[in-house]
Design a protein around this motif. Structure first.
Motif, PDB file in Angstrom:
ATOM      1  N   ALA A   1       6.862  17.632   2.717  1.00 30.54           N
ATOM      2  CA  ALA A   1       7.219  16.384   3.393  1.00 30.54           C
ATOM      3  C   ALA A   1       6.068  15.885   4.254  1.00 30.54           C
ATOM      4  O   ALA A   1       5.841  14.679   4.353  1.00 30.54           O
ATOM      5  CB  ALA A   1       8.475  16.584   4.241  1.00 30.54           C
ATOM      6  N   SER A   2       5.325  16.802   4.864  1.00 30.71           N
ATOM      7  CA  SER A   2       4.207  16.392   5.722  1.00 30.71           C
ATOM      8  C   SER A   2       3.115  15.697   4.905  1.00 30.71           C
ATOM      9  O   SER A   2       2.520  14.721   5.368  1.00 30.71           O
ATOM     10  CB  SER A   2       3.619  17.596   6.463  1.00 30.71           C
ATOM     11  N   ALA A   3       2.871  16.154   3.680  1.00 30.16           N
ATOM     12  CA  ALA A   3       1.872  15.517   2.824  1.00 30.16           C
ATOM     13  C   ALA A   3       2.321  14.128   2.413  1.00 30.16           C
ATOM     14  O   ALA A   3       1.534  13.165   2.437  1.00 30.16           O
ATOM     15  CB  ALA A   3       1.606  16.378   1.590  1.00 30.16           C
ATOM     16  N   LEU A   4       3.590  13.994   2.056  1.00 34.00           N
ATOM     17  CA  LEU A   4       4.123  12.689   1.662  1.00 34.00           C
ATOM     18  C   LEU A   4       4.116  11.722   2.840  1.00 34.00           C
ATOM     19  O   LEU A   4       3.694  10.571   2.708  1.00 34.00           O
ATOM     20  CB  LEU A   4       5.538  12.851   1.110  1.00 34.00           C
ATOM     21  N   LEU A   5       4.537  12.196   4.006  1.00 33.47           N
ATOM     22  CA  LEU A   5       4.559  11.352   5.194  1.00 33.47           C
ATOM     23  C   LEU A   5       3.151  10.919   5.604  1.00 33.47           C
ATOM     24  O   LEU A   5       2.924   9.752   5.945  1.00 33.47           O
ATOM     25  CB  LEU A   5       5.244  12.097   6.345  1.00 33.47           C
ATOM     26  N   THR A   6       2.198  11.850   5.535  1.00 30.81           N
ATOM     27  CA  THR A   6       0.807  11.515   5.861  1.00 30.81           C
ATOM     28  C   THR A   6       0.267  10.456   4.910  1.00 30.81           C
ATOM     29  O   THR A   6      -0.394   9.502   5.337  1.00 30.81           O
ATOM     30  CB  THR A   6      -0.073  12.778   5.813  1.00 30.81           C
ATOM     31  N   ALA A   7       0.536  10.598   3.625  1.00 27.15           N
ATOM     32  CA  ALA A   7       0.067   9.625   2.639  1.00 27.15           C
ATOM     33  C   ALA A   7       0.685   8.248   2.885  1.00 27.15           C
ATOM     34  O   ALA A   7      -0.007   7.229   2.826  1.00 27.15           O
ATOM     35  CB  ALA A   7       0.391  10.099   1.223  1.00 27.15           C
ATOM     36  N   LEU A   8       1.978   8.223   3.185  1.00 28.51           N
ATOM     37  CA  LEU A   8       2.643   6.943   3.429  1.00 28.51           C
ATOM     38  C   LEU A   8       2.102   6.262   4.685  1.00 28.51           C
ATOM     39  O   LEU A   8       1.844   5.054   4.682  1.00 28.51           O
ATOM     40  CB  LEU A   8       4.158   7.138   3.539  1.00 28.51           C
ATOM     41  N   ILE A   9       1.906   7.025   5.742  1.00 33.06           N
ATOM     42  CA  ILE A   9       1.419   6.443   7.002  1.00 33.06           C
ATOM     43  C   ILE A   9      -0.014   5.947   6.851  1.00 33.06           C
ATOM     44  O   ILE A   9      -0.328   4.819   7.238  1.00 33.06           O
ATOM     45  CB  ILE A   9       1.543   7.464   8.157  1.00 33.06           C
ATOM     46  N   THR A  10      -0.891   6.773   6.286  1.00 39.55           N
ATOM     47  CA  THR A  10      -2.288   6.348   6.164  1.00 39.55           C
ATOM     48  C   THR A  10      -2.439   5.169   5.208  1.00 39.55           C
ATOM     49  O   THR A  10      -3.185   4.233   5.485  1.00 39.55           O
ATOM     50  CB  THR A  10      -3.203   7.509   5.715  1.00 39.55           C
ATOM     51  N   ASN A  11      -1.715   5.193   4.101  1.00 35.51           N
ATOM     52  CA  ASN A  11      -1.770   4.066   3.166  1.00 35.51           C
ATOM     53  C   ASN A  11      -1.191   2.811   3.799  1.00 35.51           C
ATOM     54  O   ASN A  11      -1.733   1.719   3.629  1.00 35.51           O
ATOM     55  CB  ASN A  11      -1.027   4.394   1.869  1.00 35.51           C
ATOM     56  N   GLY A  12      -0.094   2.950   4.514  1.00 34.69           N
ATOM     57  CA  GLY A  12       0.514   1.801   5.167  1.00 34.69           C
ATOM     58  C   GLY A  12      -0.399   1.179   6.216  1.00 34.69           C
ATOM     59  O   GLY A  12      -0.550  -0.045   6.282  1.00 34.69           O
ATOM     60  N   LEU A  13      -1.024   2.020   7.028  1.00 33.94           N
ATOM     61  CA  LEU A  13      -1.946   1.513   8.045  1.00 33.94           C
ATOM     62  C   LEU A  13      -3.166   0.841   7.412  1.00 33.94           C
ATOM     63  O   LEU A  13      -3.597  -0.230   7.857  1.00 33.94           O
ATOM     64  CB  LEU A  13      -2.382   2.645   8.979  1.00 33.94           C
ATOM     65  N   LEU A  14      -3.718   1.481   6.385  1.00 35.81           N
ATOM     66  CA  LEU A  14      -4.877   0.890   5.713  1.00 35.81           C
ATOM     67  C   LEU A  14      -4.502  -0.433   5.036  1.00 35.81           C
ATOM     68  O   LEU A  14      -5.228  -1.415   5.129  1.00 35.81           O
ATOM     69  CB  LEU A  14      -5.463   1.875   4.701  1.00 35.81           C
ATOM     70  N   GLY A  15      -3.351  -0.467   4.385  1.00 36.11           N
ATOM     71  CA  GLY A  15      -2.903  -1.696   3.736  1.00 36.11           C
ATOM     72  C   GLY A  15      -2.654  -2.816   4.738  1.00 36.11           C
ATOM     73  O   GLY A  15      -3.048  -3.961   4.519  1.00 36.11           O
ATOM     74  N   ALA A  16      -2.012  -2.492   5.853  1.00 36.76           N
ATOM     75  CA  ALA A  16      -1.762  -3.505   6.880  1.00 36.76           C
ATOM     76  C   ALA A  16      -3.079  -4.011   7.460  1.00 36.76           C
ATOM     77  O   ALA A  16      -3.252  -5.218   7.674  1.00 36.76           O
ATOM     78  CB  ALA A  16      -0.879  -2.923   7.984  1.00 36.76           C
ATOM     79  N   GLY A  17      -4.003  -3.103   7.699  1.00 35.43           N
ATOM     80  CA  GLY A  17      -5.305  -3.498   8.236  1.00 35.43           C
ATOM     81  C   GLY A  17      -6.094  -4.372   7.277  1.00 35.43           C
ATOM     82  O   GLY A  17      -6.688  -5.372   7.678  1.00 35.43           O
ATOM     83  N   LEU A  18      -6.099  -3.995   6.009  1.00 35.28           N
ATOM     84  CA  LEU A  18      -6.803  -4.804   5.008  1.00 35.28           C
ATOM     85  C   LEU A  18      -6.174  -6.192   4.865  1.00 35.28           C
ATOM     86  O   LEU A  18      -6.882  -7.197   4.754  1.00 35.28           O
ATOM     87  CB  LEU A  18      -6.799  -4.095   3.654  1.00 35.28           C
ATOM     88  N   ALA A  19      -4.859  -6.243   4.872  1.00 32.61           N
ATOM     89  CA  ALA A  19      -4.178  -7.527   4.741  1.00 32.61           C
ATOM     90  C   ALA A  19      -4.473  -8.425   5.942  1.00 32.61           C
ATOM     91  O   ALA A  19      -4.785  -9.609   5.783  1.00 32.61           O
ATOM     92  CB  ALA A  19      -2.675  -7.310   4.598  1.00 32.61           C
ATOM     93  N   ALA A  20      -4.382  -7.860   7.145  1.00 37.01           N
ATOM     94  CA  ALA A  20      -4.650  -8.651   8.351  1.00 37.01           C
ATOM     95  C   ALA A  20      -6.097  -9.126   8.383  1.00 37.01           C
ATOM     96  O   ALA A  20      -6.383 -10.272   8.744  1.00 37.01           O
ATOM     97  CB  ALA A  20      -4.324  -7.823   9.590  1.00 37.01           C
ATOM     98  N   THR A  21      -7.011  -8.260   7.973  1.00 38.36           N
ATOM     99  CA  THR A  21      -8.427  -8.644   7.923  1.00 38.36           C
ATOM    100  C   THR A  21      -8.645  -9.746   6.897  1.00 38.36           C
ATOM    101  O   THR A  21      -9.399 -10.692   7.140  1.00 38.36           O
ATOM    102  CB  THR A  21      -9.298  -7.420   7.587  1.00 38.36           C
TER     103      THR A  21
ATOM    104  N   ALA B   1       0.805  -1.222   0.000  1.00 35.93           N
ATOM    105  CA  ALA B   1       0.000   0.000   0.000  1.00 35.93           C
ATOM    106  C   ALA B   1       0.839   1.274   0.000  1.00 35.93           C
ATOM    107  O   ALA B   1       0.323   2.350  -0.313  1.00 35.93           O
ATOM    108  CB  ALA B   1      -0.936   0.003   1.210  1.00 35.93           C
ATOM    109  N   THR B   2       2.115   1.183   0.333  1.00 35.17           N
ATOM    110  CA  THR B   2       2.944   2.395   0.364  1.00 35.17           C
ATOM    111  C   THR B   2       3.820   2.562  -0.876  1.00 35.17           C
ATOM    112  O   THR B   2       4.387   3.630  -1.078  1.00 35.17           O
ATOM    113  CB  THR B   2       3.844   2.433   1.617  1.00 35.17           C
ATOM    114  N   LEU B   3       3.926   1.531  -1.705  1.00 37.18           N
ATOM    115  CA  LEU B   3       4.779   1.665  -2.889  1.00 37.18           C
ATOM    116  C   LEU B   3       4.283   2.750  -3.843  1.00 37.18           C
ATOM    117  O   LEU B   3       5.059   3.587  -4.297  1.00 37.18           O
ATOM    118  CB  LEU B   3       4.898   0.334  -3.621  1.00 37.18           C
ATOM    119  N   LEU B   4       2.989   2.745  -4.165  1.00 37.94           N
ATOM    120  CA  LEU B   4       2.450   3.741  -5.090  1.00 37.94           C
ATOM    121  C   LEU B   4       2.575   5.168  -4.542  1.00 37.94           C
ATOM    122  O   LEU B   4       3.061   6.057  -5.250  1.00 37.94           O
ATOM    123  CB  LEU B   4       1.001   3.421  -5.459  1.00 37.94           C
ATOM    124  N   PRO B   5       2.160   5.436  -3.291  1.00 36.84           N
ATOM    125  CA  PRO B   5       2.298   6.809  -2.793  1.00 36.84           C
ATOM    126  C   PRO B   5       3.749   7.239  -2.589  1.00 36.84           C
ATOM    127  O   PRO B   5       4.021   8.416  -2.425  1.00 36.84           O
ATOM    128  CB  PRO B   5       1.538   6.828  -1.478  1.00 36.84           C
TER     129      PRO B   5
END
Length: 146
Positions: A112-132, A91-95
Motif C-alpha cells: 500500500a505504501s508503494a501505491l500511495l507514494t506513486a499516486l501522491i507523487t504522480n498527482g503532485l507532478l501532474g498538478a504542477g505541470l498543469a498549473a505551469t 496523472a494518477t489514473l495510470l498509476p
C-alpha cells in the motif's frame, strides 16, 4: 477542424509531459547514486524509456480530460485550481488503474505504501505541470484563429 486542434493539443501535451517526467523520475536514482547505490547502465535506459511513456500517457490523459471537461469553457474562465485538479487526475489514473488491473487479474500483491507514494507523487507532478502549462499559456501571445 476542431478535432485536429484537440488532437494536436493532446499529442503536444503528451510529448511535453514525457520530456518533463524523465528527469523528475530519475531524482531517486540520483540520490541513490550519491549514497553509493549503483545500477547497471542498461537499467537506466529502461527507466528513461518507461518513464517517458508514463509521462506521455499521463499527459495525454490530462489533455483528454481537459478537452472533454473544458470544451464549453473559454480560456479566460479556466481557473488555475481547476487546471491543477485536471492535471492531478490525469496523472494518477495510470498509476491507479495499472496496479488495480494487476491485482484483479493476478496473484500479485503491491504494498500500500508503494501505491500511495506513486499516486501522491504522480498527482503532485501532474498538478504542477498543469498549473505551469496554464500560467505559461496565459503569458504567451494569442494565436490566430486559422
Amino acid at each position: 477542424m476542431r478535432i485536429l486542434r484537440v488532437l494536436r493539443g493532446i499529442v503536444t501535451t503528451a510529448l511535453t509531459w514525457a520530456v518533463v517526467w524523465v528527469p523528475v523520475s530519475l531524482i531517486p536514482f540520483g540520490i541513490g547514486a550519491l549514497i553509493g547505490s549503483q545500477l547497471p547502465a542498461r537499467l537506466y535506459v529502461t527507466i528513461i524509456v518507461s518513464q517517458a511513456l508514463v509521462g506521455a500517457i499521463n499527459g495525454a490523459v490530462f489533455a483528454t480530460i481537459l478537452a472533454v471537461a473544458g470544451r464549453r469553457k473559454s480560456f479566460e474562465t479556466l481557473s488555475l485550481r481547476w487546471f491543477a485538479v485536471c492535471g492531478a487526475v490525469g496523472a494518477t489514473l495510470l498509476p491507479f488503474l495499472g496496479p488495480a488491473a494487476l491485482i484483479a487479474t493476478t496473484d500479485v500483491s503491491i504494498p500500500a505504501s508503494a501505491l500511495l507514494t506513486a499516486l501522491i507523487t504522480n498527482g503532485l507532478l501532474g498538478a504542477g505541470l498543469a498549473a505551469t502549462t496554464l500560467s505559461l499559456a496565459r503569458g504567451a501571445p494569442a494565436l490566430s484563429a486559422s
